[in-house]
Scaffold this active site. Sequence first.
Site, PDB file in Angstrom:
ATOM      1  CG  ASP A  27      29.200  14.554  32.034  1.00  0.00           C
ATOM      2  OD1 ASP A  27      28.597  13.839  31.197  1.00  0.00           O
ATOM      3  OD2 ASP A  27      29.451  15.754  31.835  1.00  0.00           O
ATOM      4  CD  GLU A  87      29.946  19.969  23.671  1.00  0.00           C
ATOM      5  OE1 GLU A  87      29.777  18.995  24.423  1.00  0.00           O
ATOM      6  OE2 GLU A  87      30.732  20.906  23.919  1.00  0.00           O
ATOM      7  CG  ASP A 131      32.975  15.823  31.840  1.00  0.00           C
ATOM      8  OD1 ASP A 131      32.369  16.723  31.227  1.00  0.00           O
ATOM      9  OD2 ASP A 131      33.477  14.825  31.268  1.00  0.00           O
ATOM     10  CB  SER A 132      31.702  21.619  32.015  1.00  0.00           C
ATOM     11  OG  SER A 132      30.424  21.479  32.613  1.00  0.00           O
TER      12      SER A 132
HETATM   13  O1  KIV Z   1      30.082  18.680  30.969  1.00  0.00           O
HETATM   14  C1  KIV Z   1      29.230  19.385  30.407  1.00  0.00           C
HETATM   15  O2  KIV Z   1      28.928  20.509  30.826  1.00  0.00           O
HETATM   16  C2  KIV Z   1      28.572  18.856  29.218  1.00  0.00           C
HETATM   17  C3  KIV Z   1      27.711  19.800  28.434  1.00  0.00           C
HETATM   18  C4  KIV Z   1      28.564  20.671  27.599  1.00  0.00           C
HETATM   19  C5  KIV Z   1      26.692  19.089  27.635  1.00  0.00           C
HETATM   20  O3  KIV Z   1      28.751  17.722  28.880  1.00  0.00           O
END
Ligand code: KIV
Length: 273
Positions: A92, A191, A53-54
Amino acid sequence: MSVHQSTHLKRITTHILQEMKKRKEKISMLTAYDFSMAGIVDAAGIDMILVGDSASNVMAGHETTLPITLDQMIYHATSVVRAVERALVVVDIPFGSYQGNSSEALRSAIRIMKESGAHAVKVEGGAEIKESVIRILSAGVPVMGHLGLTPQSIYKFGTYTVRAKEKEEAKKLLEDAKILEECGCFALVLEKIPASLAKEVSAAVSIPVIGIGAGPDVDGQVLVLHDMLGITQEFQPRFLRQYADIRNTMLKAVGDYIKDVKSEDFPNQEESY
Ligand code: KIV
């Protein structure tokens, strides 16, 4: 021989990841959000791709991961899955689509799996989301946990600094990791926590522990692709190793193109019909 050639047809499964942990082979994971990038990352031989979700930050320009929707995550995941031949694709479940309501959690996970063709989902949190995790797993959907700095809770934390430095929080994190393992999660992301705690968690659970800012003594590492390629250069945490300078490479290429267009150097005769 490249990693891609040697392992081309062997799809990574949750079972293979467990075996990798057992034989102490480190697991590599990167994010990807679109067809072109996912194809490159997969061809290079990555073990797992996270449709994180980044995407809310790096693809849509939001300040946090909270605004991205389930439909948008499915769009990104579908594009990634189309490109991938080998890696295990984890998606995610976005903020607001699983917390506090296990029926909604199950619905969200099933939509992701059915509509995108991904192989697993990831959720943030421990004991407080146990019911949702169990419900998703009961439908046969592999679940990856995520503890430590959980960006969907950023307004609760108030800061992106290292988590679980205090005894109480470290104890809860270790308990949460064991709860997620008992529920049946196939792996965990940790994290931004102290390396010593990550080492303890990795030794305490039998499932693979993938770190980001969690030191070397875990079973694998994950980074955000745009950060490690140097596309998003404003984000420079201590845990990030930058493997390329793509922003500046692109700036130069686009600058050269603009110059050539303005000077009428492009297109030349060979480039014309
Ligand atoms: O959304 C994402 O990129 C993540 C990573 C930082 C593990 O959850």
